[in-house]
Motif scaffolding. Structure first.
Motif, PDB file in Angstrom:
ATOM      1  N   ALA A  17       0.827  -1.206   0.000  1.00 17.19           N
ATOM      2  CA  ALA A  17       0.000   0.000   0.000  1.00 17.19           C
ATOM      3  C   ALA A  17       0.864   1.259   0.000  1.00 17.19           C
ATOM      4  CB  ALA A  17      -0.946   0.005   1.200  1.00 17.19           C
ATOM      5  N   LEU A  18       1.912   1.267   0.793  1.00 15.71           N
ATOM      6  CA  LEU A  18       2.814   2.421   0.837  1.00 15.71           C
ATOM      7  C   LEU A  18       3.482   2.625  -0.521  1.00 15.71           C
ATOM      8  CD1 LEU A  18       4.335   4.712   2.200  1.00 15.71           C
ATOM      9  CD2 LEU A  18       5.908   3.006   3.150  1.00 15.71           C
ATOM     10  N   ILE A  19       3.973   1.562  -1.113  1.00 12.72           N
ATOM     11  CA  ILE A  19       4.599   1.653  -2.438  1.00 12.72           C
ATOM     12  C   ILE A  19       3.602   2.179  -3.463  1.00 12.72           C
ATOM     13  CG2 ILE A  19       5.548   0.268  -4.344  1.00 12.72           C
ATOM     14  CD1 ILE A  19       6.900  -1.461  -2.104  1.00 12.72           C
ATOM     15  N   LEU A  20       2.367   1.713  -3.400  1.00 11.77           N
ATOM     16  CA  LEU A  20       1.335   2.182  -4.324  1.00 11.77           C
ATOM     17  C   LEU A  20       1.093   3.678  -4.159  1.00 11.77           C
ATOM     18  CD1 LEU A  20      -0.696   1.464  -6.525  1.00 11.77           C
ATOM     19  CD2 LEU A  20      -2.342   0.962  -4.714  1.00 11.77           C
ATOM     20  N   PHE A  21       0.997   4.152  -2.921  1.00  9.16           N
ATOM     21  CA  PHE A  21       0.819   5.590  -2.677  1.00  9.16           C
ATOM     22  C   PHE A  21       1.977   6.381  -3.278  1.00  9.16           C
ATOM     23  CE2 PHE A  21      -2.676   4.899   0.201  1.00  9.16           C
ATOM     24  CZ  PHE A  21      -3.321   6.121   0.283  1.00  9.16           C
ATOM     25  N   VAL A  22       3.204   5.938  -3.017  1.00  7.04           N
ATOM     26  CA  VAL A  22       4.375   6.664  -3.519  1.00  7.04           C
ATOM     27  C   VAL A  22       4.415   6.635  -5.038  1.00  7.04           C
ATOM     28  CG1 VAL A  22       6.907   6.727  -3.578  1.00  7.04           C
ATOM     29  CG2 VAL A  22       5.719   6.360  -1.404  1.00  7.04           C
ATOM     30  N   VAL A  23       4.194   5.483  -5.629  1.00 14.71           N
ATOM     31  CA  VAL A  23       4.250   5.366  -7.090  1.00 14.71           C
ATOM     32  C   VAL A  23       3.172   6.233  -7.736  1.00 14.71           C
ATOM     33  CG1 VAL A  23       3.849   3.761  -9.016  1.00 14.71           C
ATOM     34  CG2 VAL A  23       5.385   3.125  -7.144  1.00 14.71           C
ATOM     35  N   LEU A  24       1.962   6.204  -7.198  1.00 14.12           N
ATOM     36  CA  LEU A  24       0.880   6.999  -7.797  1.00 14.12           C
ATOM     37  C   LEU A  24       1.124   8.499  -7.666  1.00 14.12           C
ATOM     38  CD1 LEU A  24      -2.306   4.935  -6.887  1.00 14.12           C
ATOM     39  CD2 LEU A  24      -1.258   5.236  -9.137  1.00 14.12           C
ATOM     40  N   VAL A  25       1.426   8.946  -6.455  1.00 12.06           N
ATOM     41  CA  VAL A  25       1.609  10.388  -6.239  1.00 12.06           C
ATOM     42  C   VAL A  25       2.832  10.892  -7.006  1.00 12.06           C
ATOM     43  CG1 VAL A  25       2.112  12.172  -4.518  1.00 12.06           C
ATOM     44  CG2 VAL A  25       0.415  10.409  -4.025  1.00 12.06           C
ATOM     45  N   LEU A  26       3.947  10.220  -6.845  1.00  8.84           N
ATOM     46  CA  LEU A  26       5.177  10.633  -7.523  1.00  8.84           C
ATOM     47  C   LEU A  26       5.029  10.487  -9.038  1.00  8.84           C
ATOM     48  CD1 LEU A  26       8.041  11.666  -6.971  1.00  8.84           C
ATOM     49  CD2 LEU A  26       8.773   9.288  -6.777  1.00  8.84           C
ATOM     50  N   GLY A  27       4.456   9.385  -9.466  1.00 10.98           N
ATOM     51  CA  GLY A  27       4.290   9.145 -10.899  1.00 10.98           C
ATOM     52  C   GLY A  27       3.399  10.182 -11.568  1.00 10.98           C
ATOM     53  N   ILE A  28       2.243  10.444 -10.988  1.00  9.12           N
ATOM     54  CA  ILE A  28       1.330  11.436 -11.569  1.00  9.12           C
ATOM     55  C   ILE A  28       1.950  12.826 -11.493  1.00  9.12           C
ATOM     56  CG2 ILE A  28      -0.924  12.554 -11.345  1.00  9.12           C
ATOM     57  CD1 ILE A  28      -1.996   9.791 -10.375  1.00  9.12           C
ATOM     58  N   GLY A  29       2.540  13.152 -10.353  1.00  8.58           N
ATOM     59  CA  GLY A  29       3.158  14.466 -10.199  1.00  8.58           C
ATOM     60  C   GLY A  29       4.271  14.704 -11.200  1.00  8.58           C
ATOM     61  N   LEU A  30       5.134  13.720 -11.374  1.00 11.37           N
ATOM     62  CA  LEU A  30       6.237  13.874 -12.320  1.00 11.37           C
ATOM     63  C   LEU A  30       5.737  13.883 -13.764  1.00 11.37           C
ATOM     64  CD1 LEU A  30       9.015  11.677 -10.656  1.00 11.37           C
ATOM     65  CD2 LEU A  30       8.774  14.170 -10.636  1.00 11.37           C
ATOM     66  N   ALA A  31       4.701  13.085 -14.048  1.00 11.56           N
ATOM     67  CA  ALA A  31       4.129  13.085 -15.403  1.00 11.56           C
ATOM     68  C   ALA A  31       3.531  14.450 -15.733  1.00 11.56           C
ATOM     69  CB  ALA A  31       3.066  11.991 -15.530  1.00 11.56           C
ATOM     70  N   TRP A  98      -2.855  22.536 -10.733  1.00 10.33           N
ATOM     71  CA  TRP A  98      -2.162  23.818 -10.801  1.00 10.33           C
ATOM     72  C   TRP A  98      -1.243  23.946 -12.019  1.00 10.33           C
ATOM     73  CZ3 TRP A  98       2.771  25.672 -10.935  1.00 10.33           C
ATOM     74  CH2 TRP A  98       2.889  27.057 -10.810  1.00 10.33           C
ATOM     75  N   SER A  99      -0.351  22.995 -12.238  1.00 10.97           N
ATOM     76  CA  SER A  99       0.616  23.106 -13.343  1.00 10.97           C
ATOM     77  C   SER A  99      -0.049  23.267 -14.704  1.00 10.97           C
ATOM     78  CB  SER A  99       1.573  21.913 -13.362  1.00 10.97           C
ATOM     79  OG  SER A  99       2.544  22.061 -12.357  1.00 10.97           O
ATOM     80  N   PRO A 100      -1.051  22.456 -15.041  1.00 15.89           N
ATOM     81  CA  PRO A 100      -1.709  22.670 -16.337  1.00 15.89           C
ATOM     82  C   PRO A 100      -2.363  24.055 -16.445  1.00 15.89           C
ATOM     83  CG  PRO A 100      -2.246  20.492 -15.498  1.00 15.89           C
ATOM     84  CD  PRO A 100      -1.523  21.222 -14.399  1.00 15.89           C
ATOM     85  N   ILE A 101      -2.917  24.548 -15.364  1.00 12.93           N
ATOM     86  CA  ILE A 101      -3.550  25.872 -15.392  1.00 12.93           C
ATOM     87  C   ILE A 101      -2.487  26.955 -15.583  1.00 12.93           C
ATOM     88  CG2 ILE A 101      -4.813  27.582 -14.017  1.00 12.93           C
ATOM     89  CD1 ILE A 101      -6.327  25.167 -12.757  1.00 12.93           C
ATOM     90  N   PHE A 102      -1.401  26.858 -14.849  1.00 11.74           N
ATOM     91  CA  PHE A 102      -0.353  27.881 -14.909  1.00 11.74           C
ATOM     92  C   PHE A 102       0.493  27.745 -16.181  1.00 11.74           C
ATOM     93  CE2 PHE A 102       3.722  29.845 -14.021  1.00 11.74           C
ATOM     94  CZ  PHE A 102       3.386  31.003 -13.346  1.00 11.74           C
ATOM     95  N   PHE A 103       1.122  26.591 -16.378  1.00 13.61           N
ATOM     96  CA  PHE A 103       2.105  26.434 -17.444  1.00 13.61           C
ATOM     97  C   PHE A 103       1.507  26.133 -18.818  1.00 13.61           C
ATOM     98  CE2 PHE A 103       4.855  25.423 -13.729  1.00 13.61           C
ATOM     99  CZ  PHE A 103       5.757  26.457 -13.903  1.00 13.61           C
ATOM    100  N   ALA A 104       0.389  25.393 -18.862  1.00 15.99           N
ATOM    101  CA  ALA A 104      -0.194  25.050 -20.164  1.00 15.99           C
ATOM    102  C   ALA A 104      -1.229  26.083 -20.611  1.00 15.99           C
ATOM    103  CB  ALA A 104      -0.816  23.651 -20.107  1.00 15.99           C
ATOM    104  N   ALA A 105      -2.118  26.477 -19.705  1.00 16.21           N
ATOM    105  CA  ALA A 105      -3.177  27.425 -20.067  1.00 16.21           C
ATOM    106  C   ALA A 105      -2.742  28.885 -19.910  1.00 16.21           C
ATOM    107  CB  ALA A 105      -4.431  27.150 -19.235  1.00 16.21           C
ATOM    108  N   HIS A 106      -1.644  29.116 -19.186  1.00 14.40           N
ATOM    109  CA  HIS A 106      -1.108  30.471 -18.954  1.00 14.40           C
ATOM    110  C   HIS A 106      -2.106  31.356 -18.203  1.00 14.40           C
ATOM    111  CE1 HIS A 106       1.421  29.734 -22.849  1.00 14.40           C
ATOM    112  NE2 HIS A 106       1.711  28.893 -21.884  1.00 14.40           N
TER     113      HIS A 106
END
Length: 161
Positions: A17-31, A98-106
């Motif tokens: 479960a811990l690995i899943l949390f880290v992989v999902l949060v880190l993976g989505i955030g980095l993507a 936040w990132s898509p709103i700031f960096f992609a949509a400006h």
């Protein structure tokens, strides 16, 4: 003999479960970070004098995403339907928007509203988790500090442009 509901989960399920949390949060955030890399638009913006160099953001967010994931896992282990857990999911949604709103949509003004709501949600998580799970709350303190700083950066960009 069957396990009781109030017994802690087996170590292997805890680590999965811990690995899943880290992989999902880190993976989505980095993507999201990879898909919304600051480009020429960002380079041309007027920025506050306290803006750190661009290389600071990737290691800072990587570290924070690991702490966020661990805090989420801790809150999830305690009570999956708790107020801290609901706040954790809300802040993740705001964070990932936040990132898509700031960096992609400006849209720096909308991004400022989102990041301020994110900061409020992070602080609410800390306040509610503090009573029931101090570890989860403490893991969010660096995140709160960074998002407060990022809010000031976003406000500066909004005001200067």
């Amino acid at each position: 003999m069957t396990p009781h509901e109030d017994e802690p989960p087996a170590p292997s399920s805890v680590s999965r479960a811990l690995i899943l949390f880290v992989v999902l949060v880190l993976g989505i955030g980095l993507a999201i970070g990879y898909l919304t890399v600051p480009g020429l638009w960002y380079l041309r913006l007027a920025k506050p004098g306290f803006t750190p160099p661009n290389w600071v953001f990737a290691p800072a967010w990587t570290t924070l995403y690991v702490l966020i994931a661990i805090a989420g896992w801790v809150a999830w282990q305690r009570d999956r339907d708790s107020r801290p857990m609901r706040l954790w999911w809300i802040q993740m949604l705001l964070n990932f928007c936040w990132s898509p709103i700031f960096f992609a949509a400006h849209l720096t003004g909308l991004a400022l509203a989102v990041i301020l709501l994110l900061l409020v949600t992070i602080l609410a998580f800390i306040a509610t988790a503090w009573r029931s799970d101090r570890i989860a709350a403490l893991l969010f303190l660096p995140y709160a500090a960074w998002v407060a700083f990022a809010s000031a950066l976003n406000a500066g960009v909004y005001l200067l442009n």
